[in-house]
Design a protein around this motif. Structure first.
Motif, short mmCIF file in Angstrom:
data_model
loop_
_atom_site.label_atom_id
_atom_site.label_comp_id
_atom_site.label_asym_id
_atom_site.label_seq_id
_atom_site.Cartn_x
_atom_site.Cartn_y
_atom_site.Cartn_z
N PHE A 1 0.83 -1.21 0.00
CA PHE A 1 0.00 0.00 0.00
C PHE A 1 0.86 1.26 0.00
O PHE A 1 0.63 2.19 -0.78
CB PHE A 1 -0.92 -0.02 1.23
CG PHE A 1 -1.84 1.17 1.33
CD1 PHE A 1 -2.97 1.25 0.53
CD2 PHE A 1 -1.58 2.20 2.23
CE1 PHE A 1 -3.83 2.35 0.63
CE2 PHE A 1 -2.42 3.29 2.33
CZ PHE A 1 -3.56 3.36 1.52
N THR A 2 1.87 1.30 0.87
CA THR A 2 2.75 2.47 0.92
C THR A 2 3.61 2.57 -0.35
O THR A 2 3.89 3.67 -0.82
CB THR A 2 3.65 2.42 2.16
OG1 THR A 2 4.33 1.16 2.22
CG2 THR A 2 2.84 2.59 3.43
N THR A 3 4.01 1.43 -0.90
CA THR A 3 4.76 1.45 -2.15
C THR A 3 3.95 2.05 -3.26
O THR A 3 4.46 2.82 -4.09
CB THR A 3 5.20 0.02 -2.53
OG1 THR A 3 6.05 -0.51 -1.51
CG2 THR A 3 5.95 0.02 -3.85
N ALA A 4 2.64 1.72 -3.31
CA ALA A 4 1.77 2.25 -4.35
C ALA A 4 1.70 3.78 -4.30
O ALA A 4 1.61 4.44 -5.34
CB ALA A 4 0.36 1.66 -4.22
N LEU A 5 1.76 4.35 -3.11
CA LEU A 5 1.76 5.82 -2.98
C LEU A 5 2.97 6.42 -3.70
O LEU A 5 2.83 7.39 -4.45
CB LEU A 5 1.80 6.21 -1.50
CG LEU A 5 0.56 5.91 -0.65
CD1 LEU A 5 0.89 6.09 0.82
CD2 LEU A 5 -0.61 6.80 -1.04
N ALA B 1 -4.33 4.30 -3.65
CA ALA B 1 -3.04 4.79 -3.16
C ALA B 1 -2.19 5.35 -4.30
O ALA B 1 -1.55 6.40 -4.15
CB ALA B 1 -2.30 3.66 -2.45
N ALA B 2 -2.18 4.66 -5.44
CA ALA B 2 -1.39 5.12 -6.58
C ALA B 2 -1.91 6.46 -7.09
O ALA B 2 -1.14 7.36 -7.45
CB ALA B 2 -1.41 4.08 -7.70
N ILE B 3 -3.23 6.61 -7.13
CA ILE B 3 -3.83 7.88 -7.57
C ILE B 3 -3.50 8.99 -6.58
O ILE B 3 -3.13 10.11 -6.97
CB ILE B 3 -5.35 7.74 -7.74
CG1 ILE B 3 -5.68 6.79 -8.90
CG2 ILE B 3 -6.00 9.11 -7.98
CD1 ILE B 3 -7.16 6.46 -9.01
N LEU B 4 -3.61 8.69 -5.29
CA LEU B 4 -3.32 9.69 -4.27
C LEU B 4 -1.87 10.15 -4.34
O LEU B 4 -1.58 11.36 -4.34
CB LEU B 4 -3.63 9.12 -2.88
CG LEU B 4 -3.34 10.03 -1.68
CD1 LEU B 4 -4.09 11.34 -1.80
CD2 LEU B 4 -3.70 9.31 -0.38
N GLY B 5 -0.93 9.21 -4.41
CA GLY B 5 0.47 9.57 -4.54
C GLY B 5 0.75 10.28 -5.85
O GLY B 5 1.55 11.23 -5.90
N GLY B 6 0.08 9.83 -6.92
CA GLY B 6 0.26 10.44 -8.23
C GLY B 6 -0.25 11.86 -8.32
O GLY B 6 0.18 12.62 -9.20
N ILE B 7 -1.15 12.23 -7.43
CA ILE B 7 -1.65 13.61 -7.39
C ILE B 7 -0.81 14.45 -6.43
O ILE B 7 -0.46 15.60 -6.73
CB ILE B 7 -3.14 13.62 -6.98
CG1 ILE B 7 -4.00 13.09 -8.12
CG2 ILE B 7 -3.58 15.05 -6.58
CD1 ILE B 7 -5.47 12.93 -7.76
N THR B 8 -0.46 13.90 -5.29
CA THR B 8 0.20 14.68 -4.24
C THR B 8 1.62 15.09 -4.62
O THR B 8 2.02 16.24 -4.40
CB THR B 8 0.20 13.89 -2.92
OG1 THR B 8 -1.15 13.61 -2.54
CG2 THR B 8 0.89 14.68 -1.82
#
Length: 412
Positions: A238-242, A294-301
């Motif tokens: 999960f954290t990696t996906a961020l 998680a990937a979308i959240l990290g990809g935006i942040t």
């Protein structure tokens, strides 16, 4: 690029090891603390303490470097971090962890400033853009790699706490043995917050919100995973996906932002994040869907941070760069202190869904403010070039990114 790597490889290797060590301890503490029955609010204080230390370090480290030099500061802070990392499993009290996190944050702030000064001094104006890109990629790869290491030990044991300590210790060998001379470090002039707000209200407010989102996301992700009864491996995924999302989205977002009003991009991204966080908060999603979230959240942040830097750059003169970067980094760090605190409190009230709920609320606030500002001021006639940048970078890297952005636009 090969020439740049040949000049800077000791620094790049050292930074990657530092990021791996920092990434391991950040996620591991969230898991271990929750398993030790620390409340979510207690864990939020522990996680916020890092950003408090980082903020203090970003203000004090330049004076330390000027007084005793880069090498001594680098070695002293590295030894301090390595020692504290070993103490975590020996002193399992949340109050002690919070104090140690302040020390860790302080140490990493000084190390980043030192490393980025070194990088800035080593490369030329012609290769600085490539060097900065390589530096940001190395940071992201180090964080991603750190999550993979979590599967090689027991969070109740000592091994996973020893690994980051060893990596941090090893990180200084290539840097301190490098033949390149230590750079000079000049203090930049200050730019008042009122003046910075007048220059770019969206940049000012956006940095505060971005800091809150980033710290809540990366500080409390492992706590969310533990409370949601994820396995140790699932939390690492999960954290990696961020981080992977942040790495993948940087380039396409940057490409779009150089071709249209950056506020429009920020608005679309903030609205998208708000909607995705609402779904994640109120709909029980399978684990695979959570990885996408998680990937979308990290990809935006991650790109959002770079967008705010680039947008503020559009209104700056070259002589304002250093002072503006210091102000923006301070605002981001100040906002970051409160991200885990509010998230932890909200998770204690409504449960694990509070993780997504708070981040969604911040992005909703960001969306509303951007819409209001777009009605008050038109987009700049000439925009600087977008440069990807990590929220963990210091004001040294921020200044270099701002200057490269203006060079890319053909302005001076």
């Amino acid at each position: 690029m090969l020439k740049v790597l040949a000049q800077t490889w000791p620094l790049m290797v050292g930074v990657m090891l530092l990021m791996v060590g920092n990434g391991v301890q950040g996620t591991l503490l969230g898991i271990r603390g929750t398993l030790e029955s620390f409340s979510t609010f207690e864990m939020s204080i522990v996680m916020s303490a890092y950003f408090l230390g980082f903020l203090i370090g970003s203000r004090l480290a330049p004076a330390m470097i000027r007084n005793v030099g880069h090498v001594r500061v680098f070695a002293a802070l590295g030894s301090l971090i390595s020692a504290v990392l070993v103490l975590y499993p020996m002193l399992v009290e949340w109050q002690v962890w919070a104090i140690m996190r302040v020390v860790i944050g302080f140490g990493f702030a000084g190390i980043y400033i030192t490393a980025e000064s070194w990088l800035n001094n080593t490369v030329t104006n012609e290769t600085r853009g490539q060097a900065l890109s390589a530096y940001m990629i190395v940071q992201m790869l180090g964080i991603v790699a750190s999550q993979a290491l979590l599967g090689f030990g027991d969070p109740f044991g000592y091994e996973l706490f020893l690994i980051p300590s060893i990596l941090v210790s090893l990180a200084f060998m290539p840097i301190l043995l490098a033949t390149s001379p230590a750079p000079t470090f000049d203090e930049s002039a200050r730019l008042g917050f009122r003046e910075l707000f007048k220059i770019s209200p969206v940049g000012f407010v956006g940095m505060l919100i971005s800091g809150g989102v980033f710290s809540a996301m990366f500080g409390m992700a492992s706590v969310y995973g533990t409370l949601s009864l994820m396995s140790f491996q699932q939390i690492a995924m999960f954290t990696t996906a961020l981080y992977v999302g942040g790495l993948i989205f940087q380039y396409p977002v940057g490409l779009l932002s150089d071709r249209m009003d950056r506020r429009t991009i920020m608005l679309w991204m903030s609205v998208a994040a708000t909607l995705v966080m609402a779904v994640a908060a109120f709909v029980k999603l399978p684990f695979v869907a959570l990885l996408v979230v998680a990937a979308i959240l990290g990809g935006i942040t991650y790109p959002m941070y770079s967008l705010i830097i680039a947008y503020t750059n559009d209104y700056l003169q070259k002589e304002q760069m250093a002072a503006a970067s210091a102000g923006l980094i301070f605002l981001n760090g100040f906002g970051a202190i409160f991200g885990p605190l509010v998230t932890g409190w909200l998770m204690g009230v409504v449960g694990p869904m509070g993780f997504f709920l708070f981040i969604g609320l911040l992005y909703a606030l960001h969306s509303g403010y951007i819409v209001w500002r777009m009605s008050r001021r038109a987009a700049p006639a000439v925009a600087g070039a977008y440069r990807g940048m990590s929220p963990t970078a210091s004001s040294v890297a921020a200044t270099a990114v701002l200057e490269r952005g203006q060079e890319g636009s053909g302005r001076s």
